[in-house]
Design a protein around this motif. Structure first.
Motif, short mmCIF file in Angstrom:
data_model
loop_
_atom_site.label_atom_id
_atom_site.label_comp_id
_atom_site.label_asym_id
_atom_site.label_seq_id
_atom_site.Cartn_x
_atom_site.Cartn_y
_atom_site.Cartn_z
N GLU A 90 17.99 -19.59 6.96
CA GLU A 90 18.42 -18.21 6.76
C GLU A 90 17.49 -17.27 7.53
OE1 GLU A 90 20.48 -18.23 2.43
OE2 GLU A 90 18.30 -18.47 2.41
N MET A 91 18.04 -16.18 7.99
CA MET A 91 17.27 -15.20 8.75
C MET A 91 17.65 -13.80 8.28
SD MET A 91 17.76 -16.80 12.56
CE MET A 91 16.38 -15.96 13.32
N GLU A 92 16.70 -12.88 8.43
CA GLU A 92 16.97 -11.48 8.06
C GLU A 92 16.59 -10.58 9.21
OE1 GLU A 92 15.60 -8.12 4.76
OE2 GLU A 92 15.11 -10.23 4.42
N PHE A 93 17.49 -9.68 9.57
CA PHE A 93 17.25 -8.74 10.66
C PHE A 93 17.48 -7.31 10.16
CE2 PHE A 93 18.79 -12.64 12.67
CZ PHE A 93 17.82 -12.87 13.65
N PRO A 94 16.43 -6.49 10.08
CA PRO A 94 16.64 -5.09 9.73
C PRO A 94 17.44 -4.41 10.84
CG PRO A 94 14.31 -5.71 9.57
CD PRO A 94 15.02 -6.82 10.29
N ILE A 95 18.41 -3.62 10.46
CA ILE A 95 19.26 -2.94 11.46
C ILE A 95 19.51 -1.50 11.04
CG2 ILE A 95 21.59 -2.84 12.46
CD1 ILE A 95 21.58 -5.69 12.88
N GLN A 96 19.32 -0.59 11.99
CA GLN A 96 19.57 0.82 11.73
C GLN A 96 21.04 1.12 11.98
OE1 GLN A 96 16.91 3.05 10.86
NE2 GLN A 96 15.79 1.13 10.65
N ALA A 97 21.87 0.89 11.00
CA ALA A 97 23.30 1.19 11.16
C ALA A 97 23.94 1.25 9.78
CB ALA A 97 23.98 0.12 12.00
N SER A 98 25.04 1.97 9.69
CA SER A 98 25.72 2.03 8.40
C SER A 98 26.44 0.71 8.15
CB SER A 98 26.72 3.18 8.37
OG SER A 98 27.86 2.83 9.14
N PRO A 99 26.46 0.27 6.89
CA PRO A 99 27.13 -0.99 6.56
C PRO A 99 28.59 -1.02 7.01
CG PRO A 99 25.80 -0.27 4.71
CD PRO A 99 25.77 0.84 5.72
N VAL A 130 24.09 -2.67 21.32
CA VAL A 130 25.46 -2.12 21.22
C VAL A 130 25.49 -0.97 20.21
CG1 VAL A 130 27.81 -2.65 20.46
CG2 VAL A 130 26.62 -4.28 21.90
N LEU A 131 24.76 -1.14 19.12
CA LEU A 131 24.73 -0.12 18.06
C LEU A 131 23.83 1.06 18.43
CD1 LEU A 131 24.37 -2.53 15.01
CD2 LEU A 131 26.32 -1.04 15.43
N GLY A 132 23.02 0.87 19.48
CA GLY A 132 22.09 1.92 19.87
C GLY A 132 20.90 2.01 18.95
N SER A 133 20.60 0.90 18.24
CA SER A 133 19.49 0.95 17.29
C SER A 133 18.34 0.05 17.73
CB SER A 133 19.97 0.54 15.89
OG SER A 133 20.23 -0.85 15.84
N ALA A 134 18.34 -0.35 19.01
CA ALA A 134 17.29 -1.25 19.48
C ALA A 134 16.02 -0.46 19.80
CB ALA A 134 17.75 -1.98 20.72
#
Length: 129
Positions: A8-17, A125-129
């Motif tokens: 399992e892996m977890e990636f924090p992402i700045q985007a709305s669910p 793609v989300l612009g949150s990188a």
């Protein structure tokens, strides 16, 4: 039946669910980061990478939350991969949780690198990188 290793892996992402869900559950969303091209017919998803093609069946999905798929090659096996959106109740931080299986430790390392690269593409793609 071979026994695979679950990881399992977890990636924090700045985007709305809700936005994130579009990218993990629809062929057009998945083709932005997961594969070069993705088609679906009913519950069958076809993923295309540089000329190679893999098919996966939708096992389950929960709107706004997760999608679980099983490779057609693993059809008689209990293995799957799941992409799930997790929101911290207090901080509201959003993470993408990946569950996948691999044949051995080398495959786990390779699989993790692959997911890291794909999620990195998703963040761009989300612009949150």
């Amino acid at each position: 039946m071979s026994t695979k290793i679950k990881y399992e892996m977890e990636f924090p992402i700045q985007a709305s669910p809700s936005l994130l869900y579009q990218y993990i559950s629809t062929p057009s969303g998945l083709s932005e980061w997961f594969a070069d091209n993705v088609n679906s017919r009913g519950e069958l998803f076809t993923f295309i990478w540089e000329g190679s093609e893999e098919q996966a069946k939708l096992v389950s999905k929960k709107s706004g939350e997760r999608i679980k798929l099983r490779w057609v090659d693993d059809e008689d096996e209990p293995y799957f991969f799941e992409i799930r959106i997790q929101v911290d109740e207090i901080t509201k931080d959003v993470s993408l949780m990946i569950t996948d299986f691999a044949d051995d430790e080398d495959d786990v390392r390779e699989g993790k690198m692959l997911w890291e690269n794909m999620v990195s593409d998703l963040k761009h793609v989300l612009g949150s990188a």
